[in-house]
Design an enzyme around this catalytic site. Structure first.
Site, PDB file in Angstrom:
ATOM      1  N   HIS A 215       0.833  -1.210   0.000  1.00  0.00           N
ATOM      2  CA  HIS A 215       0.000   0.000   0.000  1.00  0.00           C
ATOM      3  C   HIS A 215       0.862   1.252   0.000  1.00  0.00           C
ATOM      4  CE1 HIS A 215       0.249   1.212   4.342  1.00  0.00           C
ATOM      5  NE2 HIS A 215       0.391  -0.078   4.572  1.00  0.00           N
ATOM      6  N   GLU A 265      -5.155   2.029   2.321  1.00  0.00           N
ATOM      7  CA  GLU A 265      -5.113   0.809   3.150  1.00  0.00           C
ATOM      8  C   GLU A 265      -5.356   1.130   4.614  1.00  0.00           C
ATOM      9  OE1 GLU A 265      -3.037  -2.161   5.811  1.00  0.00           O
ATOM     10  OE2 GLU A 265      -2.660  -0.009   5.525  1.00  0.00           O
TER      11      GLU A 265
END
Length: 672
Positions: A215, A265
């Site tokens: 992420h 995320e």
């Protein structure tokens, strides 16, 4: 006084005004039920209305909360539960309830076609040999220079665009019109930050897709700067180095490979969930997913921790084999990280096989994440730990997606086994020797007995020691296998030898990863091999469970807290191990507290593929060291095992997850 860590309500210190209610829309999240009490407590302490329970099933709960409270949940997960993520975001109640129905378990699509063979070594080693720590370090340095990469921030969008530009640069002409590589932004309607996806089209079976991701966003739960050097600039930088060497060597996968830098995320896996769901809804055949979230902080004695929860066991075993085979000197074990701890959970929930190799055992990872202190200084301003993950990821791509690369050398080495001689009789420790040569250089020589590597040497003269007592008495095949610098290999002519040993003391089996008595006797004793737990005490080769299948808890101190120090199995009659014989299992344990400390004993008839059957649960009768025992009857099976699990509270199970659990196995040979 020594105190056990108990689950308790801990007051969160914070500024109520910083979390003032806002008339924002309500959303749904799912999280592990073990986190519910801490989340509710945080809302109560802040004077906020506790989340509304929308549903609960198994170990997962669905909650409705104001969208403005997402960061509060993130903070609870990090501060109270020591988790990097811990929950999934859902736009609708229907989505949240659908996740409850799945219960976090992945349902593998029927179209899944996976080949977990390791037969592409030249390509793997071509990729690995080209990787450099300096490139990973440069990428982490740049990504952590943004004030924040938070998913709603301008700099978070800038970071995504920079990643796209960097990956396009690596791909060069291959990313131009008509090329086999595309680099694109995956836009998300609900927030500004896009995800980034680089796709290499497969040459043979492009419908099969391999995904590697990390992420790109960062967060600071206290406000202020969020450099996110480890979480997760390290993962993106690691992926970027795999992309760089793949492009530099002209790697062309047989199956389609997608590298992904996910947005958002830190606020419920939002970017990866949208992408994973889009693949599910389109019927895409994603055969494997590897998540790299935090790769550069070495917090444990082992290098890589493979998360066993909300992941795919078969693929995890494959990743472990990749590390053992290709990433020399790197150690790994299993750990667990809880519900929704990173983007692999999005793919798992969508029904795809996912794995999550992590920088340390959970709880020993970088404690500075989600703060202004998550800088490269926490990793000594190097990327040496992340390089291990890049090599593992390179092996994952080349062995799962297969394919070709431009090899600098296609000539295999030559090798000849020089000792022992064919037909020799051996006892005890045997010296194995070989001659090997190659046009560009020999990388290493492995010595194998019955197909299992028992020793490796990388310098001439090539030699290794083999304890012949580690195998059953009788005929065995010995070969030498030489590798050149990029993995071309050749195998010597085999020598057949006969071993003749007698011992009832176990030695560590490097294949099964547990103590083993290979010769049939009337007893098998681990002696001192198991003394201690999880790096606490002198225990070697922890966790000493078959195939590293069950990790030990890491809390406490040696011989102050629980440990299982020794296992001995012996026949009651004194006869050799055979089906129908009654055997006594004795476990020497260190007891912290009489009432809560329990010993669970199990056996399996097949140590190569264990299914555990409970023998008994025994209660400690005194503190300190003592030996507890139980009996059972041996079933049929020529290689059996027992497991001792010593635990503080909890309930009986072959593999537990509490922080004071000690699991140990003992493998022994049985007559037919």
């Amino acid at each position: 006084m020594h105190m056990k860590r108990l689950a308790s309500l801990v007051m969160m210190v914070g500024c109520v005004s910083a979390y003032a209610k806002a008339p924002e829309r309500e959303v749904w999240i799912t999280l592990g039920s073990d986190a519910l009490s801490e989340v509710n407590a945080a809302f109560i302490v802040a004077g906020a209305k506790t989340p509304s329970l929308a549903g609960q099933k198994g170990g997962v709960v669905a909650l409705k909360i104001p969208e403005s409270q997402i960061d509060r949940v993130s903070r609870v997960m990090h501060d109270k539960l020591n988790r990097c993520g811990g929950f999934l975001y859902h736009d609708t109640e229907a989505q949240a309830l659908a996740e409850l129905s799945a219960g976090g378990a992945a349902l593998v699509p029927s179209s899944l076609a996976v080949n977990y063979t390791l037969d592409n070594a030249p390509v793997v080693n071509t990729l690995i040999s080209g990787m450099a720590e300096s490139n990973i370090l440069a990428s982490i340095t740049h990504l952590s220079s943004y004030a924040t990469r938070y998913y709603t921030s301008t700099t978070g969008v800038q970071a995504a665009n920079w990643i796209k530009s960097q990956w396009e640069g690596y791909a060069g002409p291959r990313a131009q019109t008509g090329g086999d590589v595309t680099v694109e932004l995956f836009t998300h309607a609900a927030f500004a930050q896009p995800s980034v996806i680089l796709t290499i089209q497969g040459t043979t079976t492009p419908s099969e897709i391999v995904v590697l991701g990390g992420h790109l966003d960062s967060t600071n739960l206290s406000g202020g700067g969020a450099p996110g050097a480890d979480d997760d600039a390290s993962g993106i930088a690691t992926l970027s180095e795999v992309i760089r060497v793949a492009m530099a060597t002209g790697y062309k996968p047989a199956k389609t490979v997608k590298f992904m830098a996910y947005a958002a995320e830190e606020v419920g896996l939002r970017g990866s969930k949208e992408i994973a769901d889009s693949h599910k809804n389109s019927g895409a055949n994603v055969i494997g997913v590897l998540q790299l979230d935090m790769t550069n902080y070495k917090g444990s004695t082992v290098d890589i921790a493979l998360m066993t929860d909300f992941t795919n066991a078969a693929q995890n075993a494959f990743v472990g084999n990749l590390i053992n085979t290709y990433v020399s000197g790197v150690t790994w074990t299993n750990s667990s990280c809880g519900y929704g701890c990173s983007d692999h959970a999005s793919w798992n929930s969508a029904g795809f096989a996912a794995s999550m190799p992590f920088e340390a055992l959970m709880g020993q990872h970088n404690s500075a994440i989600h703060s202004a202190d998550d800088t490269l200084a926490r990793s000594n301003n190097t990327a040496t730990h992340a390089l291990k993950f890049a090599k593992m990821a390179g092996a994952y791509v080349a062995e799962l997606a297969k394919g070709t690369a431009t090899l600098s050398d296609s000539v295999p080495p030559t090798v000849a086994l020089t000792a022992p001689a064919d037909g020799a009789s051996v006892t005890g420790t045997v010296t194995l020797t070989a001659n090997a040569s190659d046009n560009t250089g020999v990388g290493r020589v492995d010595f194998l007995v019955d197909g299992n590597v028992v020793g490796t040497d990388s310098t001439s003269p090539y030699a290794a020691s083999w304890n012949s007592a580690a195998v059953a008495n009788g005929s065995h095949t010995v070969v030498a296998k030489a590798y050149d610098l990029i993995g071309n290999n050749a195998t010597s002519t085999a020598a057949t030898v006969t071993s003749s040993n007698a011992s009832s003391n176990a030695i560590f089996d490097t294949v099964l990863r547990a103590p083993r008595c290979s010769n049939v006797s009337n007893q098998c004793d681990s002696t001192t091999l198991l003394n201690g737990r999880a790096g606490l005490g002198p225990e070697q080769n922890a966790p000493n469970t078959i195939n590293n299948s069950c990790a030990d808890g890491v809390s406490g101190a040696y011989h102050a807290d629980e440990s299982n120090d020794r296992i001995k199995v012996s026949t009651v009659s004194g006869a050799a191990f055979a089906p129908g014989e009654v055997v006594r299992v004795e476990a020497t344990v260190w007891v912290f507290a009489i009432r809560p400390d329990k010993l669970d004993l199990y056996y399996t008839a097949n140590a190569n593929s264990p299914v555990w059957t409970k023998i008994a649960t025994l209660s400690a009768t005194a503190t300190g060291q003592q030996t507890l025992s139980a009996t059972y009857t041996l079933p049929a099976g020529q290689l059996q095992a027992v497991r001792a699990r010593f635990r503080y509270n909890g309930s009986a199970a072959p593999c537990g997850t509490t922080s004071y659990d000690d699991h140990d196995d003992l493998v022994f040979a049985v007559n037919p």
